[in-house]
Design an enzyme around this catalytic site. Structure first.
Site: not given
Length: 315
Positions: A113, A125, A62
């Protein structure tokens, strides 16, 4: 001269060893177009595989995805990990999100994240928690992501901003022996250029050691907004005279466009309200020609021409 010999290594060490403070949002000249480029590139990589530690199209995690997209799209240089990216961004309210901003998520209290917001409550993402891990598009309204939402952050200039910055600075110039040699103030305009800045700056200086005032007009180039090189001509008011050892060594301003050449370093900067304050150190060469008729003296010439200053910049 003893001061110069001792201070120069110290300055170079600090320039190399200082931990750099992030400067965000990164100024871009055309914010709307820059953000469109970020979004277009992010969307173009949907479907690329997830790979832990990856920051290339062959596989992204990510934060590696954010790192790659920003560098490719606008030349911005965010850090590599999620936590560092969270510390790097300018934190903004969720309702201030613009296309190209970042969205962060937490798990059990830890921010772990990040994704790129593309508008309409959607973000792109690199997700690992899928049957086939890949770069995907998700919605902030999905219960899973809404429950984990930690905050939003900005890396590049907001749409609607001009991308032109007006820095103002002031510095104390140290003498070659002990004490203060003089002072200077300056103001200029800078525009973003390939991840750095190009600008012009006008200064007013007083050099008590030589007994002159100078007004340099400088062109500045900053590859990363911390390191800056500059050069330009300077008007000199008064006759530069170095008084040393009972003699007076007279100089005249010289050098033309390269009448002033220097390098500065801003190791630390931080926000105070809507302003950004930075601490700056610089080493400057000023063009002076020895017209005294005395025997050549390299140390005296270096004392007249070289100076070290420390100050602050507000933008």
């Amino acid at each position: 001269m003893k001061f110069l010999r001792s201070a120069l290594p110290v300055c170079l060490f600090l320039m190399l060893a200082s931990r750099l403070a992030a400067q965000v949002p990164v100024a871009v000249l055309r914010p709307v177009q820059a953000r469109e480029k970020i979004v277009d590139l992010a969307v173009a990589y949907i479907g690329k595989p997830y790979r832990y530690g990856g920051s290339e199209p062959s596989g992204f995690d990510c934060s590696g995805f954010v790192f790659y997209v920003y560098r490719q799209a606008v030349g911005a240089k965010p850090p590599r990990t999620v936590r560092e990216q969270w510390d790097f961004v300018e934190v903004i309210p969720k309702d201030s999100l613009q296309e190209g901003d970042l969205v962060f998520f937490r798990n059990e209290g830890v921010i772990d994240h990040v994704g790129i917001y593309i508008g309409g409550n959607l973000f792109v993402h690199a997700a690992s928690d899928r049957l086939i891990p890949a770069v995907i598009k998700s919605s902030l309204k999905e219960m899973y992501w809404a429950s984990r939402f930690a905050g939003a952050g900005r890396v590049v200039t907001a749409s609607g901003d001009l991308g032109i910055t007006v820095p103002v600075s002031a510095a104390i110039v140290l003498s070659n022996g002990s004490g203060i040699r003089g002072v200077e103030v300056g103001a200029g305009l800078v525009i973003p250029l390939f991840g750095g800045e190009l600008g012009v700056e006008l200064r007013a200086e007083y050099d008590a050691m030589l007994g002159v005032a100078r007004v340099p007009a400088l062109v500045t180039l900053s590859p990363d907004k911390r390191l800056k090189v500059f050069a330009g001509p300077a008007l000199c008011f008064g006759t530069p005279i170095l008084r040393e050892g009972g003699s007076e060594r007279e100089y005249e301003a010289a050098g033309g466009f390269l009448g002033v050449v220097g390098i500065s370093w801003k190791p630390v900067s931080f926000k105070v309200g809507k302003l950004r304050l930075g601490f700056v150190g610089e080493i400057v060469y000023e063009g002076y020609l020895d017209v005294s008729g005395l025997a050549p003296d390299g140390l005296a010439d270096a004392a007249a021409r070289l100076r070290i200053g420390f100050g602050v910049e507000i933008r």
